[in-house]
Design an enzyme around this catalytic site. Sequence first.
Site, PDB file in Angstrom:
ATOM      1  NE  ARG A  18      -1.346   2.491   2.854  1.00 51.24           N
ATOM      2  CZ  ARG A  18      -0.787   3.766   3.233  1.00 51.24           C
ATOM      3  NH1 ARG A  18      -0.697   4.694   2.462  1.00 51.24           N
ATOM      4  NH2 ARG A  18      -0.168   3.721   4.607  1.00 51.24           N
ATOM      5  CG  ASP A  19       3.088   4.308   2.969  1.00 48.98           C
ATOM      6  OD1 ASP A  19       3.472   5.153   2.262  1.00 48.98           O
ATOM      7  OD2 ASP A  19       3.136   4.685   4.054  1.00 48.98           O
ATOM      8  CG  HIS A 212       6.987   7.832   6.399  1.00 54.87           C
ATOM      9  ND1 HIS A 212       7.140   7.030   5.033  1.00 54.87           N
ATOM     10  CD2 HIS A 212       5.663   7.681   6.719  1.00 54.87           C
ATOM     11  CE1 HIS A 212       5.790   6.801   4.775  1.00 54.87           C
ATOM     12  NE2 HIS A 212       4.935   6.859   5.746  1.00 54.87           N
ATOM     13  CB  CYS A 243       1.712  10.711   2.432  1.00 54.81           C
ATOM     14  SG  CYS A 243       0.144  11.405   1.854  1.00 54.81           S
TER      15      CYS A 243
HETATM   16  C1  LIG Z   1     -10.686  11.152  -0.303  1.00 54.42           C
HETATM   17  C2  LIG Z   1     -10.706  11.532  -1.787  1.00 54.42           C
HETATM   18  C3  LIG Z   1     -11.824  10.561  -2.379  1.00 54.42           C
HETATM   19  C4  LIG Z   1     -11.481  12.878  -1.627  1.00 54.42           C
HETATM   20  O1  LIG Z   1     -11.628  13.352  -3.250  1.00 54.42           O
HETATM   21  P1  LIG Z   1     -12.828  14.590  -3.674  1.00 54.42           P
HETATM   22  O2  LIG Z   1     -12.487  14.643  -4.943  1.00 54.42           O
HETATM   23  O3  LIG Z   1     -12.870  15.375  -2.541  1.00 54.42           O
HETATM   24  O4  LIG Z   1     -13.918  13.239  -3.521  1.00 54.42           O
HETATM   25  P2  LIG Z   1     -15.232  13.259  -3.973  1.00 54.42           P
HETATM   26  O5  LIG Z   1     -16.193  12.739  -3.149  1.00 54.42           O
HETATM   27  O6  LIG Z   1     -15.714  14.528  -4.520  1.00 54.42           O
HETATM   28  O7  LIG Z   1     -15.078  12.159  -5.504  1.00 54.42           O
HETATM   29  C5  LIG Z   1     -14.117  12.667  -6.285  1.00 54.42           C
HETATM   30  C6  LIG Z   1     -14.183  11.359  -7.308  1.00 54.42           C
HETATM   31  O8  LIG Z   1     -13.355  10.343  -6.498  1.00 54.42           O
HETATM   32  C7  LIG Z   1     -14.388   9.088  -6.626  1.00 54.42           C
HETATM   33  N1  LIG Z   1     -14.143   8.585  -5.144  1.00 54.42           N
HETATM   34  C8  LIG Z   1     -14.356   8.977  -4.036  1.00 54.42           C
HETATM   35  N2  LIG Z   1     -13.984   8.283  -2.952  1.00 54.42           N
HETATM   36  C9  LIG Z   1     -13.568   7.185  -3.765  1.00 54.42           C
HETATM   37  C10 LIG Z   1     -13.034   6.015  -3.136  1.00 54.42           C
HETATM   38  N3  LIG Z   1     -12.851   5.605  -1.953  1.00 54.42           N
HETATM   39  N4  LIG Z   1     -12.673   4.973  -4.080  1.00 54.42           N
HETATM   40  C11 LIG Z   1     -12.888   5.090  -5.367  1.00 54.42           C
HETATM   41  N5  LIG Z   1     -13.136   6.245  -6.087  1.00 54.42           N
HETATM   42  C12 LIG Z   1     -13.679   7.203  -5.060  1.00 54.42           C
HETATM   43  C13 LIG Z   1     -15.762   9.631  -6.696  1.00 54.42           C
HETATM   44  O9  LIG Z   1     -16.621   8.745  -6.939  1.00 54.42           O
HETATM   45  C14 LIG Z   1     -15.391  10.682  -7.638  1.00 54.42           C
HETATM   46  O10 LIG Z   1     -15.451  10.241  -9.006  1.00 54.42           O
HETATM   47  P3  LIG Z   1     -15.876  10.836 -10.280  1.00 54.42           P
HETATM   48  O11 LIG Z   1     -17.374  11.138 -10.170  1.00 54.42           O
HETATM   49  O12 LIG Z   1     -14.789  12.058 -10.556  1.00 54.42           O
HETATM   50  O13 LIG Z   1     -15.517   9.847 -11.459  1.00 54.42           O
HETATM   51  C15 LIG Z   1      -9.425  11.665  -2.428  1.00 54.42           C
HETATM   52  O14 LIG Z   1      -8.920  12.709  -2.093  1.00 54.42           O
HETATM   53  C16 LIG Z   1      -8.706  10.616  -2.136  1.00 54.42           C
HETATM   54  O15 LIG Z   1      -8.977   9.559  -2.567  1.00 54.42           O
HETATM   55  N6  LIG Z   1      -7.463  10.941  -1.411  1.00 54.42           N
HETATM   56  C17 LIG Z   1      -6.525   9.528  -1.191  1.00 54.42           C
HETATM   57  C18 LIG Z   1      -5.653   9.857  -0.829  1.00 54.42           C
HETATM   58  C19 LIG Z   1      -4.460   9.086  -0.454  1.00 54.42           C
HETATM   59  O16 LIG Z   1      -4.809   8.088  -0.883  1.00 54.42           O
HETATM   60  N7  LIG Z   1      -3.385   9.226   0.268  1.00 54.42           N
HETATM   61  C20 LIG Z   1      -2.139   8.568   0.495  1.00 54.42           C
HETATM   62  C21 LIG Z   1      -2.710   7.605   1.658  1.00 54.42           C
HETATM   63  S1  LIG Z   1      -2.571   8.266   3.093  1.00 54.42           S
HETATM   64  C22 LIG Z   1      -0.888   7.904   3.574  1.00 54.42           C
HETATM   65  O17 LIG Z   1      -0.219   7.698   2.858  1.00 54.42           O
HETATM   66  C23 LIG Z   1      -0.509   8.518   5.049  1.00 54.42           C
HETATM   67  C24 LIG Z   1      -0.282   7.043   5.848  1.00 54.42           C
HETATM   68  C25 LIG Z   1      -1.699   6.570   6.004  1.00 54.42           C
HETATM   69  O18 LIG Z   1       0.606   6.283   5.134  1.00 54.42           O
HETATM   70  C26 LIG Z   1       0.107   7.482   7.130  1.00 54.42           C
HETATM   71  C27 LIG Z   1       1.438   8.753   7.184  1.00 54.42           C
HETATM   72  O19 LIG Z   1       2.523   8.022   6.726  1.00 54.42           O
HETATM   73  O20 LIG Z   1       1.041   9.653   7.503  1.00 54.42           O
END
Ligand SMILES: CC(C)(COP(=O)([O-])OP(=O)([O-])OC[C@H]1O[C@@H](n2cnc3c(N)ncnc32)[C@H](O)[C@@H]1OP(=O)([O-])[O-])[C@@H](O)C(=O)NCCC(=O)NCCSC(=O)C[C@@](C)(O)CC(=O)[O-]
Length: 311
Positions: A18-19, A212, A243
């Site tokens: 994942r990460d 990290h 991230c």
């Molecule tokens: C949260 C949102 C969705 C908001 O994004 P948004 O644009 O505000 O969301 P929305 O609700 O307006 O939806 C936009 C589009 O995304 C789709 N959508 C909405 N939700 C989903 C979903 N779950 N799965 C699949 N599709 C999804 C939704 O259907 C729509 O599709 P469209 O109509 O444009 O075709 C977006 O910003 C996002 O997906 N962000 C992900 C960020 C991410 O993955 N970051 C990395 C992981 S976190 C990390 O690495 C930190 C961690 C955990 O490791 C700990 C650390 O080290 O700190």
Amino acid sequence: MHFDGLPKNAVIREVCPRDGFQGICDFIPTEKKVEFIGQMLSTGIKEMEITSFVSPKAIPQLSDAAQVLPAVKKEYPDVEFTALVPNVKGAENALAAGADVVNVVFSVSESHNMANIRRTVEQSLSGMDDIIALVRGKAKICVSMATSFMCPFEGRIDPRRVAELIGKVRAKGVDCITLAETIGTCTPKDFTETLQVVKPALEGIPTYLHIHNTYGFADMNVKCALDEGFNRFDSAVGGLGGCPFAPGAAGNAATEDLVYLMQSMGVDTGLDPLRVVTVARALKAYGLRTMGSLCASSFGKPKPEMPVQNQ
Ligand SMILES: CC(C)(COP(=O)([O-])OP(=O)([O-])OC[C@H]1O[C@@H](n2cnc3c(N)ncnc32)[C@H](O)[C@@H]1OP(=O)([O-])[O-])[C@@H](O)C(=O)NCCC(=O)NCCSC(=O)C[C@@](C)(O)CC(=O)[O-]
């Protein structure tokens, strides 16, 4: 030899699929991902964060989450598979694919929460209620609190805010919590201070530390965490990770380093250190190109600038 005062065992949750993979530039074909994951599981790993169910526009690399999870799960029924989700849609998809643990992510700092999942912290907390209602009874619910130590935009995070948010999350009735050192710049002194402040709020709940390694402090911080009695860690084979919405965040604590370090101190992880190194080498040989500075320090890339420190 066992170091006095350290836990006798530690749990390592492998987060490379994942990460680690989320920051790889070129799409890794689904079959290749499944093959790498199989190699990682051959090390003896019993817990793995295998993918995330997020917007494919945000993280194209993991757009095959719904194929990867079931393909691996049927081969490894004894492993606990975690899927990271930001919202209800992600949780629905994670359950449909067979996740054992749904890991809801939000950030302690407003700016990173907005950059990462486009919500205020308050919106994330209230959205969590719907996720929990959906998941309860079908899978475990874990909450990952990003920027629990340092934020790429706000600097050092006040540990009292972290403790307060842990209280709010626990009041919802979750099964485990992860505190993340998102950008890998927290010094062992500050890291220990946060752990000491938040420890009472974590009493009785399984707590993972996700650290990290941008400045090379990850292993020292792991030792500090062991000293404080914590014994659950996220790590990524090859030290991959970061991230994409946290500027400057480099790789995770490397699983091979953690296993070796813990073995040297008599802390049992249940993993085969030589096997972990072999898998790390196989990943490196595949020639994964990481985005920007998202490479692990063990892959020998330069470190980013010092972040702004709030005092
Ligand atoms: C949260 C949102 C969705 C908001 O994004 P948004 O644009 O505000 O969301 P929305 O609700 O307006 O939806 C936009 C589009 O995304 C789709 N959508 C909405 N939700 C989903 C979903 N779950 N799965 C699949 N599709 C999804 C939704 O259907 C729509 O599709 P469209 O109509 O444009 O075709 C977006 O910003 C996002 O997906 N962000 C992900 C960020 C991410 O993955 N970051 C990395 C992981 S976190 C990390 O690495 C930190 C961690 C955990 O490791 C700990 C650390 O080290 O700190």
